[in-house]
Each structure stands twice: as C-alpha cells, then as structure tokens.
Design a protein around this motif. Structure first.
Motif, PDB file in Angstrom:
ATOM      1  N   GLY A 120       0.595  -0.891   0.021  1.00 16.33           N
ATOM      2  CA  GLY A 120      -0.183   0.475  -0.144  1.00 16.33           C
ATOM      3  C   GLY A 120       1.009   1.487  -0.020  1.00 16.33           C
ATOM      4  N   GLY A 121       1.877   1.024   0.927  1.00 18.77           N
ATOM      5  CA  GLY A 121       2.744   2.703   0.356  1.00 18.77           C
ATOM      6  C   GLY A 121       3.339   2.482  -0.315  1.00 18.77           C
ATOM      7  N   ASN A 122       3.856   2.069  -0.561  1.00 20.64           N
ATOM      8  CA  ASN A 122       4.242   1.940  -2.775  1.00 20.64           C
ATOM      9  C   ASN A 122       3.833   2.615  -3.247  1.00 20.64           C
ATOM     10  OD1 ASN A 122       6.990   1.303  -4.378  1.00 20.64           O
ATOM     11  ND2 ASN A 122       5.579   0.706  -5.302  1.00 20.64           N
ATOM     12  N   THR A 123       2.030   2.073  -3.185  1.00 21.80           N
ATOM     13  CA  THR A 123       1.434   2.808  -4.168  1.00 21.80           C
ATOM     14  C   THR A 123       0.876   3.825  -4.078  1.00 21.80           C
ATOM     15  OG1 THR A 123       0.393   0.106  -4.843  1.00 21.80           O
ATOM     16  CG2 THR A 123      -0.751   1.803  -5.308  1.00 21.80           C
ATOM     17  N   LEU A 124       0.268   4.119  -2.428  1.00 20.18           N
ATOM     18  CA  LEU A 124      -0.126   5.786  -2.677  1.00 20.18           C
ATOM     19  C   LEU A 124       0.901   6.486  -2.882  1.00 20.18           C
ATOM     20  CD1 LEU A 124      -1.707   4.944   0.692  1.00 20.18           C
ATOM     21  CD2 LEU A 124      -2.640   5.646  -0.894  1.00 20.18           C
ATOM     22  N   TYR A 125       2.472   6.121  -2.707  1.00 24.50           N
ATOM     23  CA  TYR A 125       3.001   7.009  -2.727  1.00 24.50           C
ATOM     24  C   TYR A 125       3.617   7.232  -4.058  1.00 24.50           C
ATOM     25  CZ  TYR A 125       7.843   9.401  -2.460  1.00 24.50           C
ATOM     26  OH  TYR A 125       9.182  10.814  -2.751  1.00 24.50           O
ATOM     27  N   GLY A 126       3.471   6.772  -4.826  1.00 18.49           N
ATOM     28  CA  GLY A 126       3.555   6.497  -5.664  1.00 18.49           C
ATOM     29  C   GLY A 126       2.601   7.979  -7.008  1.00 18.49           C
ATOM     30  N   THR A 127       0.891   7.716  -6.489  1.00 19.28           N
ATOM     31  CA  THR A 127       0.361   9.205  -7.301  1.00 19.28           C
ATOM     32  C   THR A 127       0.394   9.896  -6.123  1.00 19.28           C
ATOM     33  OG1 THR A 127      -0.861   7.156  -7.204  1.00 19.28           O
ATOM     34  CG2 THR A 127      -2.378   8.904  -7.054  1.00 19.28           C
ATOM     35  N   TYR A 128       0.669  10.307  -4.550  1.00 18.33           N
ATOM     36  CA  TYR A 128       0.142  11.214  -3.906  1.00 18.33           C
ATOM     37  C   TYR A 128       2.307  11.519  -3.783  1.00 18.33           C
ATOM     38  CZ  TYR A 128      -4.295  10.538  -3.880  1.00 18.33           C
ATOM     39  OH  TYR A 128      -5.302   9.939  -3.699  1.00 18.33           O
ATOM     40  N   ASN A 129       2.690  12.163  -4.652  1.00 10.38           N
ATOM     41  CA  ASN A 129       3.862  13.475  -4.979  1.00 10.38           C
ATOM     42  C   ASN A 129       4.007  14.123  -6.453  1.00 10.38           C
ATOM     43  OD1 ASN A 129       5.163  12.547  -7.638  1.00 10.38           O
ATOM     44  ND2 ASN A 129       4.335  10.099  -6.249  1.00 10.38           N
ATOM     45  N   GLU A 130       5.180  15.295  -5.994  1.00 13.20           N
ATOM     46  CA  GLU A 130       5.228  16.608  -6.129  1.00 13.20           C
ATOM     47  C   GLU A 130       4.954  15.633  -7.753  1.00 13.20           C
ATOM     48  OE1 GLU A 130       4.864  20.533  -6.818  1.00 13.20           O
ATOM     49  OE2 GLU A 130       4.179  19.259  -5.240  1.00 13.20           O
ATOM     50  N   THR A 131       5.561  15.195  -8.524  1.00 16.03           N
ATOM     51  CA  THR A 131       6.021  14.880  -9.690  1.00 16.03           C
ATOM     52  C   THR A 131       4.721  14.551  -9.991  1.00 16.03           C
ATOM     53  OG1 THR A 131       8.265  13.785  -9.280  1.00 16.03           O
ATOM     54  CG2 THR A 131       7.008  13.392 -11.541  1.00 16.03           C
ATOM     55  N   SER A 132       4.019  13.728  -9.707  1.00 13.64           N
ATOM     56  CA  SER A 132       2.681  13.231 -10.159  1.00 13.64           C
ATOM     57  C   SER A 132       1.567  14.571 -10.478  1.00 13.64           C
ATOM     58  CB  SER A 132       2.312  12.056  -9.898  1.00 13.64           C
ATOM     59  OG  SER A 132       2.765  10.685  -9.746  1.00 13.64           O
ATOM     60  N   ARG A 133       2.000  15.257  -9.220  1.00 12.76           N
ATOM     61  CA  ARG A 133       0.655  15.902  -9.003  1.00 12.76           C
ATOM     62  C   ARG A 133       1.477  17.996 -10.260  1.00 12.76           C
ATOM     63  NH1 ARG A 133       0.056  20.989  -7.254  1.00 12.76           N
ATOM     64  NH2 ARG A 133       2.253  21.144  -6.550  1.00 12.76           N
ATOM     65  N   THR A 134       2.415  17.245 -10.795  1.00 12.86           N
ATOM     66  CA  THR A 134       2.871  18.235 -11.727  1.00 12.86           C
ATOM     67  C   THR A 134       3.233  17.949 -12.868  1.00 12.86           C
ATOM     68  OG1 THR A 134       4.801  18.751 -10.978  1.00 12.86           O
ATOM     69  CG2 THR A 134       3.809  20.017 -10.165  1.00 12.86           C
ATOM     70  N   ARG A 135       2.707  16.547 -13.289  1.00 15.84           N
ATOM     71  CA  ARG A 135       2.862  15.666 -15.031  1.00 15.84           C
ATOM     72  C   ARG A 135       1.882  16.719 -16.076  1.00 15.84           C
ATOM     73  NH1 ARG A 135       3.564   9.174 -14.744  1.00 15.84           N
ATOM     74  NH2 ARG A 135       3.326   9.813 -16.692  1.00 15.84           N
ATOM     75  N   PRO A 136       2.533  17.382 -16.436  1.00 12.78           N
ATOM     76  CA  PRO A 136       1.522  18.079 -17.898  1.00 12.78           C
ATOM     77  C   PRO A 136       1.114  16.936 -18.922  1.00 12.78           C
ATOM     78  CG  PRO A 136       3.806  17.704 -18.813  1.00 12.78           C
ATOM     79  CD  PRO A 136       3.886  17.863 -16.923  1.00 12.78           C
ATOM     80  N   ASP A 137       1.324  15.690 -18.798  1.00 14.86           N
ATOM     81  CA  ASP A 137       0.853  14.597 -19.658  1.00 14.86           C
ATOM     82  C   ASP A 137       0.014  14.064 -19.350  1.00 14.86           C
ATOM     83  OD1 ASP A 137       3.339  13.943 -18.012  1.00 14.86           O
ATOM     84  OD2 ASP A 137       3.584  11.924 -19.581  1.00 14.86           O
ATOM     85  N   CYS A 138      -0.098  13.532 -17.728  1.00 15.16           N
ATOM     86  CA  CYS A 138      -0.742  12.872 -17.450  1.00 15.16           C
ATOM     87  C   CYS A 138      -0.837  13.376 -15.430  1.00 15.16           C
ATOM     88  CB  CYS A 138      -0.109  11.831 -17.423  1.00 15.16           C
ATOM     89  SG  CYS A 138      -2.033  10.266 -16.726  1.00 15.16           S
ATOM     90  N   ARG A 139      -1.409  14.038 -15.370  1.00 16.64           N
ATOM     91  CA  ARG A 139      -1.559  15.263 -14.199  1.00 16.64           C
ATOM     92  C   ARG A 139      -2.343  13.857 -13.160  1.00 16.64           C
ATOM     93  NH1 ARG A 139      -3.089  20.686 -12.221  1.00 16.64           N
ATOM     94  NH2 ARG A 139      -1.864  20.725 -13.474  1.00 16.64           N
ATOM     95  N   GLY A 140      -2.092  13.337 -11.985  1.00 20.96           N
ATOM     96  CA  GLY A 140      -1.669  12.349 -11.124  1.00 20.96           C
ATOM     97  C   GLY A 140      -1.816  10.787 -11.276  1.00 20.96           C
ATOM     98  N   CYS A 141      -1.068  10.416 -12.484  1.00 24.36           N
ATOM     99  CA  CYS A 141      -0.625   9.363 -13.351  1.00 24.36           C
ATOM    100  C   CYS A 141       0.392   8.837 -11.790  1.00 24.36           C
ATOM    101  CB  CYS A 141      -1.097   9.418 -14.581  1.00 24.36           C
ATOM    102  SG  CYS A 141      -1.767   9.726 -15.335  1.00 24.36           S
ATOM    103  N   TRP A 142       0.074   7.300 -11.831  1.00 24.00           N
ATOM    104  CA  TRP A 142       0.723   6.882 -10.701  1.00 24.00           C
ATOM    105  C   TRP A 142       2.346   7.326 -10.787  1.00 24.00           C
ATOM    106  CZ3 TRP A 142       4.900   2.523 -10.868  1.00 24.00           C
ATOM    107  CH2 TRP A 142       4.692   2.166  -9.106  1.00 24.00           C
ATOM    108  N   THR A 143       3.896   7.014 -10.332  1.00 25.96           N
ATOM    109  CA  THR A 143       5.022   7.595 -11.109  1.00 25.96           C
ATOM    110  C   THR A 143       5.704   6.372 -10.035  1.00 25.96           C
ATOM    111  OG1 THR A 143       4.241   9.641 -11.529  1.00 25.96           O
ATOM    112  CG2 THR A 143       7.266   9.189 -11.454  1.00 25.96           C
ATOM    113  N   PRO A 144       6.464   5.410 -11.211  1.00 24.07           N
ATOM    114  CA  PRO A 144       7.402   4.778  -9.144  1.00 24.07           C
ATOM    115  C   PRO A 144       8.098   6.193  -8.794  1.00 24.07           C
ATOM    116  CG  PRO A 144       7.306   3.569 -11.821  1.00 24.07           C
ATOM    117  CD  PRO A 144       6.119   4.949 -12.087  1.00 24.07           C
TER     118      PRO A 144
END
Length: 438
Positions: free
Chosen positions: A262-286
C-alpha cells in the motif's frame, strides 16, 4: 423468487454462453503463444516458481528465474517480504506443477487457469444479473461478458485481477442469496470466506466487506438469525485471512494483515512529480522516478518492510492533506482514464504494463464505449430502482478506491467492468422492451 422465472430454455442458453466465454478465452491463449511476463506478472511468476520448488510461499524476496524452467538465474536480495498477497501466487504455483508431464510451458498452463477463472467470472455476472434483473438481462450480461475484450485481455496475462473479481462477485451473489433465504447463515459464511479469499488476492479486498455486511444487516427478511449474518461474514473473513497475518507477524515482526504494497502504491500517486505531470496529472509514478524523492527513499533502505511501508503511507497521506484539491484532480483524472477516454495512446501504454497487445486494448475501447452508452440508457430508464442499495454502495466504493490511486486499463478497471456490463445489459433490455411496446 427468480428461480421460478427460469425455465429449461434459459438454462440451455446460459450454458451455451458459458461455453462461448471459455472458448473465447482459450482461443486468445492459443493465438498469443509469444506471451512473456515482464512487469507485475513476472513477479507473480517468480513467487509461483518458488511455490513449485519449495511447496510454500517465499518468506523472502524470490530470485529471478529462467524462461524455460523455474531455476533461479539471479538473486533479488534476501529481505523478508509480504509485498504480494498470497492467494494468486499460491494458485499459480499449484498450476505450474501440471505442465511438467504434459510438456506445456508454465505460462501457458497459468493462462489456461486464467481462462477458467474468466469463464467463472462470466457465469457469476450472469447469475448476479439474474438475481437483480431477471433472465433477459442475465443472458444479455453473460453474452456481453463472454466476448468482452477488456476482461479477456487481463485473463491473458498472469495478474491477480481476474481471481479477485471472481471472488468479489461470488461474495455478492452469496449475500444476495442470503437476503432472500429463511436461514441466511450458510450464505453469510460463504460470503465471508470469499471476502477473506479476495483479501488474500488483492490488498484492497477487505473494503468489500463493509457494504456486504450492511446488505446482510438490512436484509428484507429480518429474523433473529439474520441479525447474526453480518457477524458470521466478518468472522469467516477474519479466520480466512488470519493464518497469513500470523505468518507476516512471524516473518516481518510486525502487524501486517495482508500486504506491504500500500505504501509504495500510494506514494507513487501522491507526490509532486505526479501532481505536476503535464501529460498525465495524477498518474502513478514509480517512486524511484519521483523528483526530489531520492534522499527520502535512501533513508528507507535497510528498514524492515513494514516500517518502510508505514513511512511511505505517511508521506503519501501528508502530501494529500497538504494538497486537497489534488486529491479531487486524481479522482477525476483517473476516472476519465479508467473509462479509456484519455486517448488510444494512453490505452496502448497501460496495456503494455500487463504485457498484452496494445492494439487489441485500443480496439477494445469501442466495445467499452458501447457498453457505456447502454449503461447511460439504463440509468435514464431507471433500471437502478430494482438494485439493492448495498450493491450500488459496493460499486461506488470500488470506483473511489481505485480512481484515488490508479488508472491503468484494462487491469485496474476490472473490478468495475462486470457492473458496467450488467448496467449496459439492463439498459439494452429496457430499450428493447420500450421499442417493442411502441
């Protein structure tokens, strides 16, 4: 009772459609002999190989294995693990024993089992639709599911979603039967066992217990025994999960009910990189690709798995509290992507994450769109008036718990697809009846 409305002809059609569902899934396995697991399916494969060689699930991270056999080729470390829920690796490992005398590859054997699970899933869709809406909708829902490419595709990969979805549907059917039974405890216990197994198939399995218990508690037929039904469901589910929880306490020296993913999954979505991705805002990031997260991830190295999971969860929740609007953006953006409305390129990319054909997934969008149109017609025609509220609550909970974290299709939409199909089938039947009356 629904059974009074069902005649011999319905039974014949139902069985023929179940056979069709099986043939379609087996045909896909036969037509894709070049399947190679690379992503999460490869991790399930490694766990299953450990089961084959040792007879039990690994307490530590299993090694990489060869394509021709399960012999280790490279170590992946020796850290204790409970990252993968155990049910699917255990079933897959039991499956891998079969192809040895038959000369079949282990991946083909696993995919044949997936075809059987997918067929059971299709039959459960028909049975639930029968309980909720009657024979016509049941046959329509089963017919759609039999040839519904998104569900066929996830069954062509060695991922755990088909098993999870089938178990959840089985639990819902048991609750529906319990609500109409004079002695509901047997059905409630069956539902609890299935909820427990679903929890051992995917880490978010326990959430389905809440609406199902509520559905039992507020059943139409109330009696002293029926009041015990929700407790029976909860106790059965806990007893099924308990051995794995005890195993985790022994291996990890911490309370981990099922998984540390769960921690790895949640952290991959709730971080600054995912929040500011211009192509896919909110997408999961490794997590390893999260900008600025290097020092934080480095601080987690060497920590026990449970502690690492806890800190990743805490970081994700802290980020969500600091960016509440972003949480809504994730919910909306992932909902759009889960419905494959973000374009064919996104659909093709996410299909690659479970190692299935991007072209097939892109073509399957049109089948999904047709189901969505029929589902919208069903909503406008009021078909939900006949559906118990706890079923609606379950679907909403599955949607929210998925869209707040992930959006890869068809994999993570799989728990929602059967309900979209049933709603679409109900819409199609309602439209046909309206046209006939006119």
């Amino acid at each position: 009772m629904r059974d009074q409305l069902v005649g011999p002809r319905f039974g014949r059609y139902f069985r023929l459609l179940v056979v069709l569902a099986l043939l379609v899934r087996l045909a896909v396995v036969a037509l894709t002999p070049g399947y190679v697991p690379i992503h999460d399916d490869a991790d399930y494969d490694r766990h299953a190989c450990w089961v084959v060689d040792h007879g039990f699930l690994p307490a530590r991270v299993p090694p990489y294995v060869g394509a021709r056999n399960c012999q280790p080729v490279r170590d992946r470390g020796n850290a204790p693990t409970a990252y993968r829920p155990p049910l699917w690796p255990a079933l897959l490992g039991a499956t891998y024993v079969l192809p040895r005398p038959a000369g079949m590859s282990r991946w083909t054997a696993g995919r044949i089992v997936q075809a059987l699970i997918g067929t059971a899933l299709a039959a459960l869709v028909g049975l639930i639709a029968l309980e909720l809406c009657g024979p016509a909708v049941a046959l329509a829902a089963l017919a759609i599911t039999a040839v519904y490419v998104p569900l066929v595709l996830i069954g062509a990969s060695l991922v755990s979603e088909p098993l999870f979805v089938a178990l959840v549907l089985g639990a819902v059917l048991a609750v529906l039967r319990a609500r109409g039974a004079t002695q509901p405890l047997r059905w409630a216990l069956a539902a609890g066992v299935l909820v427990g197994l679903a929890s051992l198939a995917r880490a978010n399995g326990p959430i389905v217990a809440l609406p199902l218990m509520a559905g039992l508690w507020l059943a139409p037929r109330r009696s002293r025994r029926s009041l015990l039904a929700p407790a029976a469901l909860a106790v059965a589910a806990v007893l099924v999960v308990a051995p794995w929880t005890i195993r985790n306490a022994i291996v990890l020296h911490a309370f981990v009910p099922v998984s540390t993913s769960g921690g790895n999954t949640l952290y991959g979505t709730y971080n600054e990189t995912s929040r500011t991705r211009p192509d896919c805002r909110g997408c999961w990031t490794p997590p390893i690709d999260v900008a600025g997260g290097g020092p934080f991830l480095a601080s987690l190295r060497g920590l026990p798995a449970a502690e690492r999971d806890h800190r990743l969860r805490a970081a994700a929740f802290r980020f969500a509290r600091e960016h509440p609007v972003y949480v809504l953006q994730v919910l909306w953006g992932n909902t759009v992507r889960l419905l494959d409305l973000a374009g064919a390129a996104r659909t093709g990319f996410t299909a690659k994450t479970i190692d299935v054909s991007p072209r097939a997934a892109q073509d399957a969008r049109w089948e999904l769109f047709a189901v969505l149109v029929l589902a919208a017609a069903g909503l406008l025609l009021g078909v939900l008036r006949r559906v118990p509220w706890f079923v609606v609550a379950l679907v909403v909970l599955l949607w929210v718990s998925t869209a707040l974290i992930q959006s890869e299709t068809p994999r993570f939409r799989a728990p929602l697809d059967p309900w979209l199909i049933m709603l679409g089938a109900a819409g199609a039947v309602a439209l046909a009846r309206r046209v006939r009356r006119r």
